[in-house]
Design an enzyme around this catalytic site. Structure first.
Site, PDB file in Angstrom:
ATOM      1  N   HIS A   1       0.805  -1.152   0.026  1.00  0.00           N
ATOM      2  CA  HIS A   1       0.010   0.172   0.016  1.00  0.00           C
ATOM      3  C   HIS A   1       1.052   1.239  -0.150  1.00  0.00           C
ATOM      4  O   HIS A   1       1.215   1.782   1.129  1.00  0.00           O
ATOM      5  CB  HIS A   1      -1.144  -0.015   1.352  1.00  0.00           C
ATOM      6  CG  HIS A   1      -2.059   1.161   1.133  1.00  0.00           C
ATOM      7  ND1 HIS A   1      -3.310   0.574   1.197  1.00  0.00           N
ATOM      8  CD2 HIS A   1      -2.122   2.377   0.897  1.00  0.00           C
ATOM      9  CE1 HIS A   1      -4.170   1.602   1.173  1.00  0.00           C
ATOM     10  NE2 HIS A   1      -3.376   2.854   1.075  1.00  0.00           N
TER      11      HIS A   1
ATOM     12  N   HIS B   1       1.121   4.935  -2.339  1.00  0.00           N
ATOM     13  CA  HIS B   1       0.452   5.758  -3.360  1.00  0.00           C
ATOM     14  C   HIS B   1       1.779   6.539  -4.209  1.00  0.00           C
ATOM     15  O   HIS B   1       2.454   7.210  -3.518  1.00  0.00           O
ATOM     16  CB  HIS B   1      -0.265   6.967  -2.885  1.00  0.00           C
ATOM     17  CG  HIS B   1      -1.403   6.434  -2.320  1.00  0.00           C
ATOM     18  ND1 HIS B   1      -2.730   6.123  -3.203  1.00  0.00           N
ATOM     19  CD2 HIS B   1      -1.937   5.709  -1.134  1.00  0.00           C
ATOM     20  CE1 HIS B   1      -3.608   5.668  -2.596  1.00  0.00           C
ATOM     21  NE2 HIS B   1      -3.259   5.371  -1.177  1.00  0.00           N
TER      22      HIS B   1
ATOM     23  N   ASP C   1       1.591   9.246  -5.985  1.00  0.00           N
ATOM     24  CA  ASP C   1       1.598  10.577  -6.033  1.00  0.00           C
ATOM     25  C   ASP C   1       1.832  10.868  -4.388  1.00  0.00           C
ATOM     26  O   ASP C   1       1.759  12.502  -4.267  1.00  0.00           O
ATOM     27  CB  ASP C   1       0.223  11.194  -6.488  1.00  0.00           C
ATOM     28  CG  ASP C   1      -0.785  10.432  -6.263  1.00  0.00           C
ATOM     29  OD1 ASP C   1      -0.971   9.290  -5.423  1.00  0.00           O
ATOM     30  OD2 ASP C   1      -2.120  11.031  -5.811  1.00  0.00           O
TER      31      ASP C   1
ATOM     32  N   GLY D   1      -9.759   7.848  -2.012  1.00  0.00           N
ATOM     33  CA  GLY D   1     -10.502   9.033  -1.740  1.00  0.00           C
ATOM     34  C   GLY D   1     -11.342   9.057  -0.616  1.00  0.00           C
ATOM     35  O   GLY D   1     -11.265   7.954   0.150  1.00  0.00           O
TER      36      GLY D   1
ATOM     37  N   HIS E   1      -9.907   0.598  -0.423  1.00  0.00           N
ATOM     38  CA  HIS E   1      -9.672   1.457   0.920  1.00  0.00           C
ATOM     39  C   HIS E   1     -11.014   1.348   1.899  1.00  0.00           C
ATOM     40  O   HIS E   1     -12.040   1.576   1.409  1.00  0.00           O
ATOM     41  CB  HIS E   1      -9.462   2.982   0.547  1.00  0.00           C
ATOM     42  CG  HIS E   1      -8.027   3.326   0.052  1.00  0.00           C
ATOM     43  ND1 HIS E   1      -7.510   2.891  -1.216  1.00  0.00           N
ATOM     44  CD2 HIS E   1      -7.031   3.711   0.701  1.00  0.00           C
ATOM     45  CE1 HIS E   1      -6.360   3.480  -0.963  1.00  0.00           C
ATOM     46  NE2 HIS E   1      -6.081   4.062  -0.087  1.00  0.00           N
TER      47      HIS E   1
ATOM     48  N   GLU F   1     -10.783   3.078   7.440  1.00  0.00           N
ATOM     49  CA  GLU F   1      -9.698   3.958   7.677  1.00  0.00           C
ATOM     50  C   GLU F   1     -10.405   5.169   8.345  1.00  0.00           C
ATOM     51  O   GLU F   1     -10.352   5.246   9.674  1.00  0.00           O
ATOM     52  CB  GLU F   1      -8.870   4.678   6.584  1.00  0.00           C
ATOM     53  CG  GLU F   1      -7.797   5.556   6.880  1.00  0.00           C
ATOM     54  CD  GLU F   1      -7.235   6.401   5.670  1.00  0.00           C
ATOM     55  OE1 GLU F   1      -6.284   6.839   5.660  1.00  0.00           O
ATOM     56  OE2 GLU F   1      -7.701   6.225   4.413  1.00  0.00           O
TER      57      GLU F   1
ATOM     58  N   ASP G   1       1.673   4.019   2.874  1.00  0.00           N
ATOM     59  CA  ASP G   1       0.849   4.946   2.323  1.00  0.00           C
ATOM     60  C   ASP G   1       1.223   5.965   1.460  1.00  0.00           C
ATOM     61  O   ASP G   1       1.233   5.926   0.397  1.00  0.00           O
ATOM     62  CB  ASP G   1      -0.363   5.592   3.330  1.00  0.00           C
ATOM     63  CG  ASP G   1      -1.527   5.830   3.019  1.00  0.00           C
ATOM     64  OD1 ASP G   1      -2.019   5.422   1.886  1.00  0.00           O
ATOM     65  OD2 ASP G   1      -2.281   6.577   3.785  1.00  0.00           O
TER      66      ASP G   1
END
EC number: 3.5.4.4
Length: 366
Positions: A23, A25, A27, A185, A212, A215, A304
């Site tokens: 996991h 990202h 960006d 998102g 996701h 969370e 993350d």
């Protein structure tokens, strides 16, 4: 029982240990210097500062707000400078190099292609650019004496209506390194079931996906992700702890959903530092990962967003060692859990476990 010849579990030694990341990202992992370079190249004028050190601190402090919504706002800057094929290739290549330098041998890196279309790039062009970047980065890592394999996960943004389109994109590119699909998102107000057509399509195509869930939103999000959508893994999943009762005498009772997740060995893609930043956990020491590990859920350790959380896979593991006293056997367990849960073929997973991970930890354990 660890050998008396085992290497001490220090941050430096953890960095050398083979690690697996599920996991992360794309960006959320840029180097601050690269953000500044790319902003200069494309004329992006909204960065809060052009000083490398200050920018790195700004991202971490902005993400430290305790709010997932505020945390997600930091991505306006990274996505803002990733709107060309050249930028995407560079960011992906540096991602592969940075992870390999931290001892990662296999990583699944995710991103939402729909976020990089502002200057007219097609979704397929975006995927091809990122795949080329990962290829270049893996070659450079090998030249530096490190071997890494990267699989890509394509995310659809749950607040938008493009999930099926992105799922079809993932299937279209699955023979060139895209290993799965995800939705990302804001969770609240955008349940996984809004994307049922995408998940139905992926199942029909025998394609892999994670979601996701659990969370910023609780058990209903996890339940929907698994029972309605068929998620193979849970992105974060930290709120599964809400279905576990710990009595004063230390005895533990699992609710039906928690029992199902544990019994089915559904992997939890846990990201401790990020969860503290977004308010999903009060601190690393109080993070549910401690209890979930003790109860032997399929726990994996992840970053993350390395830029926003100012972390690496090795620093996440080191933080857990500090908080819970974990040893090499525990870190090996997290790593094998992750490799077992990867979205590549069974024989490929087994080869990395037996030929890379187990020998790597055996050398550290003495």
């Amino acid at each position: 029982m660890l050998s008396t010849n085992s290497v001490p579990v220090t941050p430096e030694a953890i960095r050398t240990a083979p690690k697996v990341l599920l996991h992360d990202h794309l960006d959320g992992g840029l180097r601050p210097a690269t953000v500044i370079d790319l902003a200069d190249a494309c004329g992006y004028r909204d960065l809060p500062t052009s000083d490398v050190g200050e920018l790195g601190r700004w991202f971490t402090e902005a993400a430290d707000s305790g709010s997932l919504v505020r945390y997600l706002e930091t991505f306006a800057h990274t996505c803002g400078v990733m709107q060309s094929t050249e930028a995407l290739v560079r960011v992906a290549a540096e991602c592969a190099e940075d992870l390999a330098a931290d001892g990662v041998v296999y990583a699944e890196v995710r991103y939402a292609p729909e976020l990089f279309c502002e200057n007219g790039l097609s979704l397929d062009t975006i995927v091809e650019a990122v795949q080329e970047g990962f290829r270049i980065g893996a070659v450079k890592a090998k030249e530096a004496g490190r071997t890494i394999r990267i699989g890509t996960l394509l995310c659809a943004m749950r607040q938008n209506a493009r999930s099926l389109e992105i799922a079809e994109l993932a299937v279209r590119h699955r023979d060139s390194g895209v290993v799965g699909f995800d939705i990302a998102g804001p969770e609240a107000g955008f349940p996984p079931t809004r994307n049922l057509d995408a998940f139905e399509y992926l199942r029909q195509q025998n394609a892999h996906f994670t979601i996701h869930a659990g969370e910023a939103f609780g058990l209903p999000s996890i339940w929907e992700a698994i029972q309605h959508c068929g998620a193979e893994r849970l992105g974060h999943g930290v709120r599964i702890v809400d279905d576990i009762k710990v009595a004063g005498d230390g005895s533990v009772q699992l609710g039906r959903l928690a029992s199902y997740v544990r019994d089915r060995r559904i992997p939890l893609e846990m990201c401790p530092s990020s969860n503290v930043q977004t308010g999903a956990a009060p601190s690393i020491a109080e993070h549910p990962i401690g209890l979930l590990t003790k109860l032997r859920f399929r726990v994996t350790v992840n970053t993350d967003n390395r830029l926003m959380s100012n972390c690496l896979p090795s620093t996440e593991m080191a933080a857990l060692v500090d908080a819970f006293g974990y040893d090499w056997a525990d870190l090996r367990w997290f790593t094998i859990n992750a490799m077992k849960s990867a979205f590549i073929g069974f024989d490929e997973r087994l080869a990395i476990i037996n030929d890379v991970i187990k020998p790597g930890y055996a050398a550290l354990m003495g």
